[in-house]
Design an enzyme around this catalytic site. Structure first.
Site, PDB file in Angstrom:
ATOM      1  N   TYR A 102       8.247   2.120  86.490  1.00 19.40           N
ATOM      2  CA  TYR A 102       9.017   3.225  87.049  1.00 19.40           C
ATOM      3  C   TYR A 102       8.154   4.479  87.162  1.00 19.40           C
ATOM      4  O   TYR A 102       7.725   5.044  86.166  1.00 19.40           O
ATOM      5  CB  TYR A 102      10.256   3.526  86.202  1.00 19.40           C
ATOM      6  CG  TYR A 102      11.237   2.377  86.108  1.00 19.40           C
ATOM      7  CD1 TYR A 102      11.322   1.402  87.096  1.00 19.40           C
ATOM      8  CD2 TYR A 102      12.081   2.266  85.013  1.00 19.40           C
ATOM      9  CE1 TYR A 102      12.213   0.357  87.002  1.00 19.40           C
ATOM     10  CE2 TYR A 102      12.993   1.215  84.908  1.00 19.40           C
ATOM     11  CZ  TYR A 102      13.043   0.265  85.910  1.00 19.40           C
ATOM     12  OH  TYR A 102      13.928  -0.769  85.805  1.00 19.40           O
ATOM     13  N   GLY A 335      24.305   3.224  87.241  1.00 23.59           N
ATOM     14  CA  GLY A 335      23.446   3.958  88.159  1.00 23.59           C
ATOM     15  C   GLY A 335      24.110   5.234  88.618  1.00 23.59           C
ATOM     16  O   GLY A 335      24.880   5.220  89.564  1.00 23.59           O
ATOM     17  N   ASN A 345      31.416   7.392  85.374  1.00 20.37           N
ATOM     18  CA  ASN A 345      31.093   6.023  84.983  1.00 20.37           C
ATOM     19  C   ASN A 345      31.408   5.754  83.511  1.00 20.37           C
ATOM     20  O   ASN A 345      31.889   4.679  83.145  1.00 20.37           O
ATOM     21  CB  ASN A 345      29.616   5.736  85.258  1.00 20.37           C
ATOM     22  CG  ASN A 345      29.312   5.636  86.744  1.00 20.37           C
ATOM     23  OD1 ASN A 345      30.194   5.327  87.537  1.00 20.37           O
ATOM     24  ND2 ASN A 345      28.079   5.915  87.124  1.00 20.37           N
TER      25      ASN A 345
END
Length: 379
Positions: A102, A335, A345
């Site tokens: 990443y 995400g 979320n």
């Protein structure tokens, strides 16, 4: 503080992509993968743009996008990451996941810097990272003993940590013998560089081979598999992995519960200019959304909306809770792009008690894609 969040959530901080819609988290849920500690069921992961293979599943080389992303790392990404991690931690989340690939390691740097700045006790956190793509040289990729050891040392330096709780093999490596992979993972654990190891995007057969090799040579087997799982991707997690869980104790840490945003509801009327699918790097996602199958999926999501309304939640919360309700899932990676999305979320945990068998059957009747195992056929 969300009620009982620590029992169900841990965050996977992946980091923002180069646009308005930055993918920051994945969620982690279910039985704790036999990692010897109580982990939250949602996880925060950390990825940042830094190379073609790091950001786009189809490895599109968008050099301009990458350079622009690196310019805003210090001025934008760090503050957003810190805010998201703080919200997650204060909500009871204790697992943060990243990878060497990443942003070419920058995600690990930011994750480690925030942990150090916040002064969070290391013993209160579960930190995981993934190895495979470490650099451009052939010796900096794959799952050879050389790269597993050197790659994890590099990750620990960037994270400013003495060890990670779980190190994942980020994909299978057909060029490296399984015995070498298992021996290398056992070595880094015995050296105190990791507590456990797991797999990501491995087949059930490959995981079983690793387990068999470990048992044959008295080594350490993998404890969990990272796999894609959402309303439209069910076969592996619902049919293949449960058998492994019951036989050898391998748990499932699932990712993409909103299917790269497809289940968020924002693509119901096409592809907005400010969305992830509008990026050149995500042309594959746009094609998937506007395809015939993609339109069918959006219609099914519209049919699911009344269920979400009845339960008093949003469609994304319903989708995440649906993943969490699977007893074979050890964790769900979320995400989120913004604090608002993360808070939404995390609210899925409040929906989980409402996911009765009747509600799940309602959802299955709309989706019509429930996979059947051999056990189902026998019964």
């Amino acid at each position: 503080m969300l009620p009982e969040a620590s029992a169900y959530l841990s965050l996977h901080l992946i980091g923002p992509k180069v646009s308005h819609d930055l993918p920051w988290n994945h969620l982690f849920a279910g039985p704790p993968c036999h990692v010897g500690r109580e982990v939250s069921t949602s996880t925060e992961a950390c990825w940042l743009p830094g190379g073609p293979e790091q950001n786009c599943p189809h490895f599109a080389d968008e050099k301009a996008e990458i350079e622009r992303a690196q310019m805003v790392l210090s001025t934008f990404i760090y503050p957003v990451a810190e805010r998201l991690m703080t919200i997650a931690y204060e909500s009871g989340v204790n697992l943060f996941d990243t990878a060497e690939v990443y942003a070419a390691g920058k995600a690990e740097v930011i994750l480690g810097s925030i942990i150090k700045k916040k002064g969070w006790r290391r013993s209160s956190l579960v930190i995981t990272t993934k190895l495979y793509w470490g650099g451009k040289a052939e010796t900096e990729r794959g799952l050879s003993r050389k790269h597993i050891i050197e790659g994890l040392k590099g990750s620990l330096q960037r994270l400013q940590l003495e060890y990670v709780d779980v190190v994942f093999a980020n994909r299978p490596d057909s060029n490296t013998p399984m015995e070498e992979i298992v021996r290398a993972m056992t070595h880094v654990i015995n050296q105190g560089m990791a507590m456990y190891w797991g797999t990501s995007r491995w087949s059930a057969m490959e995981i079983m081979e690793a387990y068999s090799v470990a048992r044959q040579f008295n080594m350490i087997p993998p404890v969990c598999e990272q796999a894609e799982y959402h309303l439209f991707q069910r076969e592996k997690v619902e049919v293949q992995l449960p058998e492994l869980y019951h036989k050898i104790g391998v748990g499932a840490m699932t990712w993409s519960p909103l299917a790269c945003g497809i289940i968020s509801g924002k693509y119901g009327n096409g592809v907005p200019e400010s969305s992830r699918a509008s990026l050149k790097c995500y042309q594959w996602l746009k094609e998937r959304i506007v395809s015939e199958e993609g339109r069918k999926q959006q219609n099914k999501l519209k049919d699911l909306s009344p269920i979400a309304e009845r339960l008093g939640c949003t469609l994304p919360q319903l989708a995440v809770a649906w993943c969490l309700r699977n007893e074979g899932v050890s964790s769900v990676l979320l995400g989120s792009s913004t604090p608002e999305q993360l808070i939404e979320n995390l609210g899925a945990i409040q929906v989980l008690p409402k996911m009765t068998s009747h509600v799940v059957n309602e959802i299955d009747n709309i989706l019509r894609n429930k996979p059947y195992s051999k056990k189902d056929y026998r019964s």
